[in-house]
Design an enzyme around this catalytic site. Structure first.
Site, PDB file in Angstrom:
ATOM      1  N   GLY A  13       0.801  -1.218   0.000  1.00  0.00           N
ATOM      2  CA  GLY A  13       0.000   0.000   0.000  1.00  0.00           C
ATOM      3  C   GLY A  13       0.836   1.272   0.000  1.00  0.00           C
ATOM      4  O   GLY A  13       0.444   2.298  -0.570  1.00  0.00           O
ATOM      5  N   LYS A 210      -3.838  -9.532  -1.232  1.00  0.00           N
ATOM      6  CA  LYS A 210      -3.054  -9.311  -2.452  1.00  0.00           C
ATOM      7  C   LYS A 210      -1.747 -10.123  -2.465  1.00  0.00           C
ATOM      8  O   LYS A 210      -1.276 -10.506  -3.526  1.00  0.00           O
ATOM      9  CB  LYS A 210      -2.781  -7.823  -2.696  1.00  0.00           C
ATOM     10  CG  LYS A 210      -1.785  -7.162  -1.755  1.00  0.00           C
ATOM     11  CD  LYS A 210      -0.514  -6.755  -2.449  1.00  0.00           C
ATOM     12  CE  LYS A 210       0.486  -6.069  -1.556  1.00  0.00           C
ATOM     13  NZ  LYS A 210       0.562  -6.293  -0.135  1.00  0.00           N
ATOM     14  N   LYS A 272       2.266 -12.296   3.838  1.00  0.00           N
ATOM     15  CA  LYS A 272       3.475 -12.190   2.999  1.00  0.00           C
ATOM     16  C   LYS A 272       4.322 -13.453   3.167  1.00  0.00           C
ATOM     17  O   LYS A 272       4.834 -14.015   2.203  1.00  0.00           O
ATOM     18  CB  LYS A 272       4.298 -10.948   3.383  1.00  0.00           C
ATOM     19  CG  LYS A 272       3.554  -9.648   3.135  1.00  0.00           C
ATOM     20  CD  LYS A 272       4.431  -8.444   3.419  1.00  0.00           C
ATOM     21  CE  LYS A 272       3.605  -7.193   3.587  1.00  0.00           C
ATOM     22  NZ  LYS A 272       2.673  -6.910   2.489  1.00  0.00           N
TER      23      LYS A 272
HETATM   24  P1  ADP Z   1       1.503  -3.828   2.755  1.00  0.00           P
HETATM   25  O1  ADP Z   1       0.630  -2.685   2.396  1.00  0.00           O
HETATM   26  O2  ADP Z   1       2.865  -3.704   2.168  1.00  0.00           O
HETATM   27  O3  ADP Z   1       0.859  -5.162   2.524  1.00  0.00           O
HETATM   28  P2  ADP Z   1       1.183  -4.304   5.626  1.00  0.00           P
HETATM   29  O4  ADP Z   1       0.914  -3.192   6.574  1.00  0.00           O
HETATM   30  O5  ADP Z   1       0.074  -5.242   5.311  1.00  0.00           O
HETATM   31  O6  ADP Z   1       1.798  -3.649   4.315  1.00  0.00           O
HETATM   32  O7  ADP Z   1       2.417  -5.177   6.171  1.00  0.00           O
HETATM   33  C1  ADP Z   1       3.654  -4.573   6.482  1.00  0.00           C
HETATM   34  C2  ADP Z   1       3.730  -4.258   7.975  1.00  0.00           C
HETATM   35  O8  ADP Z   1       3.849  -5.468   8.703  1.00  0.00           O
HETATM   36  C3  ADP Z   1       4.926  -3.464   8.415  1.00  0.00           C
HETATM   37  O9  ADP Z   1       4.724  -2.082   8.247  1.00  0.00           O
HETATM   38  C4  ADP Z   1       5.083  -3.859   9.877  1.00  0.00           C
HETATM   39  O10 ADP Z   1       4.546  -2.855  10.712  1.00  0.00           O
HETATM   40  C5  ADP Z   1       4.207  -5.102  10.030  1.00  0.00           C
HETATM   41  N1  ADP Z   1       4.807  -6.248  10.701  1.00  0.00           N
HETATM   42  C6  ADP Z   1       4.138  -7.037  11.554  1.00  0.00           C
HETATM   43  N2  ADP Z   1       4.896  -8.047  11.973  1.00  0.00           N
HETATM   44  C7  ADP Z   1       6.101  -7.911  11.361  1.00  0.00           C
HETATM   45  C8  ADP Z   1       7.303  -8.687  11.392  1.00  0.00           C
HETATM   46  N3  ADP Z   1       7.409  -9.802  12.122  1.00  0.00           N
HETATM   47  N4  ADP Z   1       8.349  -8.264  10.639  1.00  0.00           N
HETATM   48  C9  ADP Z   1       8.247  -7.141   9.894  1.00  0.00           C
HETATM   49  N5  ADP Z   1       7.117  -6.387   9.822  1.00  0.00           N
HETATM   50  C10 ADP Z   1       6.042  -6.761  10.543  1.00  0.00           C
HETATM   51 MG    MG Z   2      -0.853  -5.929   3.561  1.00  0.00          MG
END
Ligand code: ADP
Ligand code: MG
Length: 309
Positions: A13, A210, A272
């Site tokens: 995002g 996604k 992810k």
């Molecule tokens: P995107 O829009 O890229 O899908 P998300 O907000 O869904 O982003 O996922 C990315 C977020 O995941 C990061 O900003 C971080 O705050 C969070 N996060 C949660 N757990 C972890 C982890 N174990 N390692 C890294 N990031 C993490």
């Molecule tokens: Mg996400």
């Protein structure tokens, strides 16, 4: 020249709207610049497939239609299609600029594809909607709306099912476009969820993650490299704790153990990790989670979290 390798890049995002921004058109174009510069350079060496999220854009369109009673409300499947169009347009025009800046010859072809993704109508997710979408409502308003709602800190919010993606309907078109070395923007927002009824598709009120949809596509096209680009350097264990540790090269078995230990939350890093594990298990090809600014570095093996055997 040999055939180019295929890279599928799933944009988070943040590629479009960063934390604290309102999401104006100007902001989204500005944010796309640095990612598109990288993709323009990468397209010289790789055939690039781009997928992207659409959460905030869907939220804004839903808010617009909740605030207006003069035009008919559109179902979620059509809102999803609208976001694939708007984001595809923003990516295409930013990419065009980046490609022109790079070599000014305009020979690279690119296209945005409206993409449907097949889900199972018996997916248990339909019995238990979990994915919050759109605006926050006060309690009285929420009670009068025909949606499943959850209570959050900021008010009530609509929740929809998030079924598992099974297949990308347009995978054959995408493969043809890959053969012709198009840069392809597709499967936006995880794709428009559809169920197959005999010979027909029908859109359903749901959203698909996604990252998981991108993984299904990456497997279907047998991508050489699957990159999940977000706003963090990679996946960490003990996230947010003093002993937080970024994973760089991580063995599949170790990653599975970290999943069981609960290091990756469902709404963010969880999908992810699931996406890269599924891709790696089914293709054996490279899969990496990295920061949006590090896509080229990650492809070169110098950034991000990459699974190894
Ligand atoms: P995107 O829009 O890229 O899908 P998300 O907000 O869904 O982003 O996922 C990315 C977020 O995941 C990061 O900003 C971080 O705050 C969070 N996060 C949660 N757990 C972890 C982890 N174990 N390692 C890294 N990031 C993490
Ligand atoms: Mg996400």
């Amino acid at each position: 020249m040999g055939k180019k390798q295929v890279v599928l890049i799933a944009l988070g995002g943040n590629a479009l709207i960063q934390k604290g921004q309102k999401g104006t058109a100007e902001e989204q174009f500005e944010n796309l610049k640095s990612t598109m510069k990288q993709i323009a350079r990468l397209s010289k060496k790789y055939t690039v497939v781009i997928t992207h999220g659409n959460g905030p854009q869907v939220g804004n369109l839903l808010l617009q239609q909740e605030s207006c009673h003069e035009v008919p409300k559109m179902p979620l499947e059509i809102i999803g299609a609208m976001t694939q169009g708007q984001i595809g347009y923003m990516i295409e025009s930013s990419l065009d600029t980046a490609l022109m800046e790079l070599d000014n010859n305009g020979s690279q072809l690119f296209v945005t594809l409206i993409t449907y993704v097949v889900v199972d109508e018996n997916d248990p997710a339909f019995q238990q909607p979990t994915k919050p979408i759109g605006p926050f409502y006060a309690e009285e308003r929420a009670a009068n709306l025909p949606y499943h709602m959850v209570k959050t800190d900021k008010g009530y919010r609509r929740v929809v099912a998030s079924p598992k993606p099974i297949a990308i309907v347009e995978h054959r078109e995408i493969k043809k476009l890959i053969e012709m070395d198009f840069i392809i923007i597709c499967t936006g927002g995880g794709g428009i969820p559809v169920i197959r009824k005999e010979r027909k598709f029908r859109g359903v009120e749901a959203v698909i993650d996604k990252d998981l949809a991108s993984s299904v596509l990456a497997q279907e096209i047998n991508a050489d490299i699957f990159v999940v680009a977000s706003d963090v350097e990679g996946a960490a264990i003990h996230w947010g704790k003093p002993d937080q540790t970024l994973l760089r090269k991580v063995k599949l078995g170790d990653l599975g153990r970290y999943v069981h230990e609960g290091h990756f939350p469902a709404g963010s890093m969880g999908p992810k990790i699931e996406a890269v594990i599924q891709f790696f298990q089914n293709t054996g090809n490279r899969a990496v989670i990295c920061h949006l600014e590090d896509i080229e570095k990650a492809i070169d093996g110098n950034a991000g979290t990459e699974i190894v055997q």
